[in-house]
Write a protein that holds these residues in place. Structure first.
Motif, PDB file in Angstrom:
ATOM      1  N   LEU A 513       3.088  -5.031   2.794  1.00  0.00           N
ATOM      2  CA  LEU A 513       3.062  -3.575   2.890  1.00  0.00           C
ATOM      3  C   LEU A 513       1.649  -3.045   2.648  1.00  0.00           C
ATOM      4  O   LEU A 513       1.174  -2.146   3.368  1.00  0.00           O
ATOM      5  N   VAL A 514       0.961  -3.621   1.660  1.00  0.00           N
ATOM      6  CA  VAL A 514      -0.409  -3.196   1.390  1.00  0.00           C
ATOM      7  C   VAL A 514      -1.304  -3.515   2.577  1.00  0.00           C
ATOM      8  O   VAL A 514      -2.150  -2.697   2.997  1.00  0.00           O
ATOM      9  N   GLY A 515      -1.122  -4.694   3.166  1.00  0.00           N
ATOM     10  CA  GLY A 515      -1.922  -5.048   4.335  1.00  0.00           C
ATOM     11  C   GLY A 515      -1.660  -4.130   5.507  1.00  0.00           C
ATOM     12  O   GLY A 515      -2.582  -3.772   6.254  1.00  0.00           O
ATOM     13  N   LEU A 516      -0.404  -3.738   5.723  1.00  0.00           N
ATOM     14  CA  LEU A 516      -0.066  -2.829   6.821  1.00  0.00           C
ATOM     15  C   LEU A 516      -0.706  -1.463   6.618  1.00  0.00           C
ATOM     16  O   LEU A 516      -1.259  -0.873   7.567  1.00  0.00           O
ATOM     17  N   LEU A 517      -0.672  -0.970   5.381  1.00  0.00           N
ATOM     18  CA  LEU A 517      -1.276   0.335   5.105  1.00  0.00           C
ATOM     19  C   LEU A 517      -2.799   0.280   5.292  1.00  0.00           C
ATOM     20  O   LEU A 517      -3.419   1.251   5.770  1.00  0.00           O
ATOM     21  N   GLN A 518      -3.408  -0.847   4.919  1.00  0.00           N
ATOM     22  CA  GLN A 518      -4.846  -0.977   5.119  1.00  0.00           C
ATOM     23  C   GLN A 518      -5.199  -0.961   6.603  1.00  0.00           C
ATOM     24  O   GLN A 518      -6.170  -0.307   7.015  1.00  0.00           O
ATOM     25  N   SER A 519      -4.397  -1.667   7.419  1.00  0.00           N
ATOM     26  CA  SER A 519      -4.675  -1.695   8.861  1.00  0.00           C
ATOM     27  C   SER A 519      -4.469  -0.322   9.489  1.00  0.00           C
ATOM     28  O   SER A 519      -5.242   0.080  10.372  1.00  0.00           O
ATOM     29  N   LEU A 520      -3.461   0.411   9.049  1.00  0.00           N
ATOM     30  CA  LEU A 520      -3.245   1.756   9.581  1.00  0.00           C
ATOM     31  C   LEU A 520      -4.355   2.702   9.153  1.00  0.00           C
ATOM     32  O   LEU A 520      -4.753   3.599   9.909  1.00  0.00           O
ATOM     33  N   GLU A 526      -5.441   5.130  15.562  1.00  0.00           N
ATOM     34  CA  GLU A 526      -4.383   5.919  14.928  1.00  0.00           C
ATOM     35  C   GLU A 526      -4.843   7.363  14.751  1.00  0.00           C
ATOM     36  O   GLU A 526      -6.046   7.658  14.708  1.00  0.00           O
ATOM     37  N   SER A 527      -3.881   8.242  14.630  1.00  0.00           N
ATOM     38  CA  SER A 527      -4.193   9.653  14.447  1.00  0.00           C
ATOM     39  C   SER A 527      -4.779   9.887  13.065  1.00  0.00           C
ATOM     40  O   SER A 527      -4.631   9.068  12.141  1.00  0.00           O
ATOM     41  N   THR A 528      -5.450  11.008  12.928  1.00  0.00           N
ATOM     42  CA  THR A 528      -6.062  11.352  11.636  1.00  0.00           C
ATOM     43  C   THR A 528      -5.015  11.499  10.550  1.00  0.00           C
ATOM     44  O   THR A 528      -5.223  11.079   9.399  1.00  0.00           O
ATOM     45  N   ASP A 529      -3.858  12.089  10.906  1.00  0.00           N
ATOM     46  CA  ASP A 529      -2.783  12.288   9.926  1.00  0.00           C
ATOM     47  C   ASP A 529      -2.253  10.954   9.431  1.00  0.00           C
ATOM     48  O   ASP A 529      -2.030  10.773   8.229  1.00  0.00           O
ATOM     49  N   THR A 530      -2.071   9.996  10.350  1.00  0.00           N
ATOM     50  CA  THR A 530      -1.564   8.682   9.962  1.00  0.00           C
ATOM     51  C   THR A 530      -2.555   7.963   9.064  1.00  0.00           C
ATOM     52  O   THR A 530      -2.175   7.376   8.034  1.00  0.00           O
ATOM     53  N   LYS A 533      -2.602   9.700   5.506  1.00  0.00           N
ATOM     54  CA  LYS A 533      -1.415   9.413   4.691  1.00  0.00           C
ATOM     55  C   LYS A 533      -1.376   7.951   4.266  1.00  0.00           C
ATOM     56  O   LYS A 533      -0.959   7.627   3.143  1.00  0.00           O
ATOM     57  N   ALA A 534      -1.785   7.061   5.162  1.00  0.00           N
ATOM     58  CA  ALA A 534      -1.814   5.641   4.805  1.00  0.00           C
ATOM     59  C   ALA A 534      -2.803   5.392   3.674  1.00  0.00           C
ATOM     60  O   ALA A 534      -2.545   4.577   2.766  1.00  0.00           O
ATOM     61  N   GLY A 535      -3.967   6.081   3.708  1.00  0.00           N
ATOM     62  CA  GLY A 535      -4.941   5.916   2.636  1.00  0.00           C
ATOM     63  C   GLY A 535      -4.432   6.419   1.304  1.00  0.00           C
ATOM     64  O   GLY A 535      -4.663   5.790   0.253  1.00  0.00           O
TER      65      GLY A 535
END
Length: 692
Positions: A513-520, A526-530, A533-535
């Motif tokens: 999950l942490v790796g996915l959020l880092q990639s997003l 990806e959009s600025t909003d995505t 929020k991921a950060g």
């Protein structure tokens, strides 16, 4: 007379006068046998012209009936010959209804109107046809004869009139010809029962035979009509049976009956009409009914929404009555009430009854929990609840003194020991033992334990934000489903099994999950909003408190979830529920320090792997008046350990307090459910001791 052999004028006039006199006497003799009812003549107030007119019509009717053409008479008389095989009516039939016509076997007792038409109702007509003309022919009666004034010859009706000689010499009875000794008159049976114009005597004869045949085969006019009525009733019953079966099917599947446009030929007539239309393809009766509804829109159809609601109400009433009957047969019962607002913002109280259904023939015993109805609630205080509960039981015909258990949630207004609903009702019936919901009690204990510190509230808030982030986009959800072992779940305050699933999904796939959020967060596509929020989520997940609480609550919620699922089992009993809750309390109490230590150790390992800071800058607090030294403060690890121990202490305290009633009930009745103790111990002495 002259020598030429011709009569003189005087002789001719004399002979003509004699012939006229003879014709006059003959007409009087014939009229004596073929005449209308004397009562009808008296009703005419002595009017000679009316009598002569009615008698002329009557004579014409009777004489014409004898002049049916031979071809028709032969075919009809063949039916008459077959009719002779029927037995004559017995004496019991002849006195039926004390009718003088039947009693004396004389058709002359029939009354007539001034227009010489018989006064006969359908019942008498049916009775005469059933009896048959043979009972009124009176062939053996003495037939009066009148002597001619000019000749010594008696003239009158003879017995030969009752039969007709065919060309082959066969004698065929004239079954339609009747003689009345009372009136000394002859009548036509079919003309009396089915009067028509004198030129249509054949129709009267045919109607008589048709009715006679119908009565012989089917039993009578009333029975024919009754059969038609019964056939119509049967048809409607079959139609209603199909309609009710469709309503029962839809209701049992919780499907709506009505559609946008409730017409048979609309595109969306609703589940009810659509199902009937489908069945009509395989059911002729239903097909004809729907065809009639289309051709006659205002005819009776039993398809309107009002009828649907009425049928649903009747079905619900029948089911409720059956349930109430079972409860009354069981004698003793327990009540369960809970309230909630519906979509119309109306507070509704649900009524559920617990009872034991015993079948002494088969030996089957079932504990049943049955919903009865919804009751609209006006007041939400204890007095209002008490009044509505007692009224609902009274309306159902149930005696509250037979109630031996009352079950509610843990709301103070229901479970309060001073002025709660359970206390008020126990004052009326001390045997109505209060049993709170143990599963709800365990859930409330977890809710309170999860809100003792802001850091724990923040932890569960982050869990919910993870679900909201991925569920807000189908693209993000697809990536998450492909990368994680378990999809993230939504947490809930009322269903702790959902909260356990949400925490477990993150704990199992934390690294992915942490790796996915880092990639997003780093993906430029990806959009600025995505990315933003991921950060934010990534920073929340990469904290020491989060990784420590993730392991801690994963273990705690797993143990709570196991017990909650057992408490929801239909086979769970009072003794086992008390044992499970007591075991859970002991496990948390005994494993308190070890669980907190393991959680800190797991947190340190994850912190080292993901380079999470385990120290924080100490903030100096302003000294209070009279203080000389500042507080030493706690480290991040010590603070996390303190919060975890506080949560466990709160959880154990809540479990102990909320299970007091359950433990008391277990001490009173638990021995009956402890099968091993009953088998291995001294049953008699133990039972005596427990019952004391």
């Amino acid at each position: 007379m002259s020598s030429t052999g011709k009569l003189s004028g005087a002789q001719r006039r004399k002979r003509k006068a004699k012939a006229a006199e003879e014709a006059r006497k003959s007409s009087k003799l014939l009229a004596a046998f073929l005449k209308v009812d004397k009562e009808a003549e008296h009703d005419d107030l002595g009017s000679k012209s009316a009598n002569e007119e009615s008698e002329a019509k009557r004579m014409e009717s009777e004489v014409t009936s004898d002049n049916i053409n031979d071809s028709d008479e032969t075919s009809d008389e063949s039916e008459v010959v077959a009719e002779q095989e029927d037995p004559k009516p017995g004496p019991s039939q002849q006195i039926y209804h004390n009718n003088p016509i039947i009693t004396f076997g004389d058709i002359g007792f029939m009354s007539f109107t001034a227009a010489a038409r018989p006064c006969i109702d359908d019942a008498t007509k049916e009775l005469l046809v059933k009896t048959g003309p043979d009972a009124f022919r009176n062939e053996d009666a003495t037939l009066p004869r009148t002597l001619s004034s000019t000749k010594a010859v008696a003239r009158g009706m003879t017995k030969n009139w009752f039969h007709k000689s065919l060309p082959n010499g066969q004698q065929v009875p004239r079954t339609w010809l009747l003689y009345s000794p009372h009136k000394s008159a002859a009548y036509c049976f079919c003309c009396l029962l089915f009067p028509h114009s004198p030129s249509n005597m054949r129709k009267s004869f045919l109607e008589w035979k048709e009715m006679e045949r119908a009565l012989r085969l089917k039993g009578g006019v009333d029975e024919i009509l009754e059969k038609q009525i019964q056939d119509e009733k049967k048809r409607w019953r079959e139609i209603l049976k199909r309609i009710i079966d469709v309503i029962k099917l839809l209701a049992s599947q919780n499907l709506a009956l009505r559609g946008h446009v409730e017409q048979l030929d609309s595109d969306n007539p609703g589940n009810f009409l659509a199902t009937l239309k489908f069945l009509s393809f395989y059911d002729t009766l239903l097909e004809n009914h729907l065809k009639n509804v289309r051709e006659n829109p205002h005819s009776v159809s039993y398809l309107s929404h009002d009828i649907q609601n009425e049928f649903l109400s009747l079905l619900a009433g029948a089911v409720r009555d059956k349930i109430i009957k079972e409860i009354k047969e069981a004698k003793y019962f327990g009540i369960l009430y809970d309230s909630t607002p519906d979509v119309s913002h109306t507070e509704q109280l649900s009524q559920v009854i617990h009872y034991v259904q015993s079948d002494f023939e088969t030996g089957n015993v079932r504990v049943k929990e049955t919903f009865i109805k919804f009751v609209e609630l006006d007041k939400k205080d204890a007095a209002g609840y008490e009044a509505i509960i007692l009224k609902s039981l009274q309306d159902d015909g149930l005696n509250f003194l037979d109630c031996h258990a009352q079950m509610y949630d843990n709301a103070a207004v229901m479970s309060g020991s001073i002025s709660g609903v359970q206390t008020r009702l126990r004052e009326r019936n001390p045997k109505a033992v209060f049993i709170n919901c143990d599963n709800h009690s365990l859930n409330l204990a977890g809710v309170h334990a999860a809100s003792v510190d802001p850091t724990i509230i923040t932890f569960f808030g982050t869990v919910q934000k993870v679900y909201s982030f991925f569920s807000g986009s189908t693209t993000r959800w697809k990536k998450m489903s492909e990368m994680l072992d378990l999809t993230v779940k939504k947490e809930s305050d009322t269903r702790w099994s959902a909260r356990e699933a949400a925490v477990r999904a993150i704990a199992v796939s934390y690294g992915k999950l942490v790796g996915l959020l880092q990639s997003l967060n780093e993906d430029q596509h990806e959009s600025t909003d995505t990315r933003a929020k991921a950060g934010i989520l990534l920073k929340s997940l990469l904290t020491f408190n989060y990784v420590v609480y993730l392991y801690f609550w994963n273990k705690v919620l797993h143990k709570i979830n196991v017990v909650q699922k057992r408490l929801q089992s239909p086979n769970m009993n009072l003794h086992e529920a008390a044992t499970d809750l007591d075991s859970l309390w002991k496990n948390f109490t005994d494993d308190r320090d070890n669980l907190c230590a393991r959680s800190l150790q797991q947190g340190l390992q994850l912190a080292d792997k993901w380079e999470i800071a385990t120290e924080r800058r100490m903030r100096r607090k302003r000294l209070m008046p009279g203080e000389s030294e500042p507080d030493a403060g706690l480290s991040v690890q010590d603070e996390a350990s303190r919060v975890m121990k506080l949560s466990l202490d709160t959880l154990c305290q809540e479990l102990q307090e909320r299970s007091i009633r359950l433990q008391e009930l277990n001490s009173k009745f638990g021995f009956l459910l402890n099968v091993q103790s009953l088998i291995n111990g001294d049953v008699e002495s133990d039972l005596v001791h427990q019952c004391q």
